[in-house]
Motif scaffolding. Structure first.
Motif, mmCIF file in Angstrom:
data_model
loop_
_atom_site.group_PDB
_atom_site.id
_atom_site.type_symbol
_atom_site.label_atom_id
_atom_site.label_comp_id
_atom_site.label_asym_id
_atom_site.label_seq_id
_atom_site.Cartn_x
_atom_site.Cartn_y
_atom_site.Cartn_z
ATOM 1 N N UNK A 16 12.051 0.717 11.871
ATOM 2 C CA UNK A 16 12.205 0.367 10.458
ATOM 3 C C UNK A 16 10.918 0.757 9.744
ATOM 4 N N UNK A 17 10.997 1.195 8.490
ATOM 5 C CA UNK A 17 9.769 1.547 7.765
ATOM 6 C C UNK A 17 8.779 0.374 7.732
ATOM 7 N N UNK A 18 7.498 0.700 7.773
ATOM 8 C CA UNK A 18 6.420 -0.281 7.841
ATOM 9 C C UNK A 18 5.612 -0.228 6.552
ATOM 10 N N UNK A 19 5.328 -1.410 5.996
ATOM 11 C CA UNK A 19 4.522 -1.487 4.776
ATOM 12 C C UNK A 19 3.088 -1.054 5.057
ATOM 13 N N UNK A 20 2.498 -0.412 4.067
ATOM 14 C CA UNK A 20 1.079 -0.060 4.135
ATOM 15 C C UNK A 20 0.265 -1.302 3.777
ATOM 16 N N UNK A 21 0.236 -2.207 4.716
ATOM 17 C CA UNK A 21 -0.431 -3.491 4.562
ATOM 18 C C UNK A 21 -0.950 -3.887 5.934
ATOM 19 N N UNK A 22 -2.156 -4.460 5.975
ATOM 20 C CA UNK A 22 -2.833 -4.744 7.243
ATOM 21 C C UNK A 22 -1.957 -5.429 8.283
ATOM 22 N N UNK A 23 -1.348 -6.557 7.922
ATOM 23 C CA UNK A 23 -0.562 -7.315 8.901
ATOM 24 C C UNK A 23 0.638 -6.526 9.402
ATOM 25 N N UNK A 24 1.299 -5.806 8.508
ATOM 26 C CA UNK A 24 2.454 -4.999 8.911
ATOM 27 C C UNK A 24 2.042 -3.895 9.872
ATOM 28 N N UNK A 25 0.934 -3.238 9.562
ATOM 29 C CA UNK A 25 0.425 -2.165 10.429
ATOM 30 C C UNK A 25 0.000 -2.756 11.778
ATOM 31 N N UNK A 26 -0.722 -3.877 11.753
ATOM 32 C CA UNK A 26 -1.157 -4.531 12.997
ATOM 33 C C UNK A 26 0.030 -4.843 13.892
ATOM 34 N N UNK A 27 1.085 -5.412 13.318
ATOM 35 C CA UNK A 27 2.270 -5.761 14.103
ATOM 36 C C UNK A 27 2.950 -4.521 14.661
ATOM 37 N N UNK A 28 3.082 -3.501 13.840
ATOM 38 C CA UNK A 28 3.789 -2.287 14.271
ATOM 39 C C UNK A 28 3.051 -1.580 15.407
ATOM 40 N N UNK A 29 1.745 -1.410 15.272
ATOM 41 C CA UNK A 29 1.021 -0.702 16.337
ATOM 42 C C UNK A 29 0.733 -1.613 17.524
ATOM 43 N N UNK A 30 0.755 -2.930 17.290
ATOM 44 C CA UNK A 30 0.597 -3.872 18.396
ATOM 45 C C UNK A 30 1.701 -3.722 19.421
#
Length: 151
Positions: free
Chosen positions: A125-139
Motif C-alpha cells: 500500500x502507498x506509504x506517507x512521506x512521514x517519519x512514523x509511516x516510513x519507519x513502519x514500512x522499512x521496519x
C-alpha cells in the motif's frame, strides 16, 4: 526500534543505539520542472504525500581483508572468505524468501572493505512521506534482516 530522520531528499536510518544503519530514498516519481525538484519534494513531505516505492541502502558484507598494510595468514584469509560466503548465502535466502528481485550490490562508498546493497522496495500500500509511516514500512524489512544477523 528503528528511527528515521529526513536529511534532504532521503531518510537516515538509526538503530536503538543511535548507530546509522542505512538510508532510505523515496522514489518521488517524475518531477517537473527539474530545476524546482528540491522545492517540490519539500512540499510533498509537508503534505505527507504517498509513495509506492523507494530504495533501501544498507551494508551487506565486510570482508576484513582489504585494509591497507594489513598482514594476514592464509588461515585468516580462508576464515574471512568462509564467513563472507555464509553471509552471502543468508542474503540470498533473504532476497529469495522476500521476493526482492530488484537490487544492486556495490562497494561501499565509506568503506572499501565492504559491499553495500540497495534494495528496491515496492510497498503493498502507498506509504506517507512521514517519519512514523516510513519507519513502519522499512521496519518490515529491517526487522527480519536484524533477526537473521544481517544488520
Amino acid at each position: 526500534m528503528w528511527k528515521v530522520d529526513l536529511d534532504g531528499t532521503y531518510f537516515k536510518i538509526y538503530d536503538k543505539q543511535k548507530n546509522t544503519v542505512g538510508y532510505f530514498a523515496p522514489e518521488y516519481g517524475h518531477i517537473y520542472p527539474e530545476e524546482k525538484a528540491d522545492e517540490i519534494i519539500e512540499q510533498m513531505h509537508k503534505r505527507h504525500e504517498k509513495i509506492a516505492t523507494g530504495y533501501l541502502m544498507i551494508p551487506m558484507v565486510k570482508f576484513g581483508i582489504f585494509d591497507e598494510n594489513k598482514e594476514m595468514h592464509l588461515e585468516y584469509l580462508f576464515r574471512q572468505l568462509d564467513d563472507v560466503k555464509k553471509r552471502l548465502a543468508y542474503w540470498n535466502d533473504f532476497l529469495s524468501n522476500n521476493a526482492i528481485k530488484q537490487y544492486k550490490i556495490t562497494v561501499s562508498h565509506t568503506d572499501h572493505d565492504m559491499l553495500s546493497i540497495t534494495l528496491r522496495l515496492v510497498f503493498s500500500l502507498p506509504v506517507e512521506l512521514e517519519k512514523n509511516s516510513i519507519q513502519n514500512a522499512i521496519g518490515n524489512i529491517l526487522d527480519p534482516l536484524q533477526s537473521m544477523g544481517l544488520l
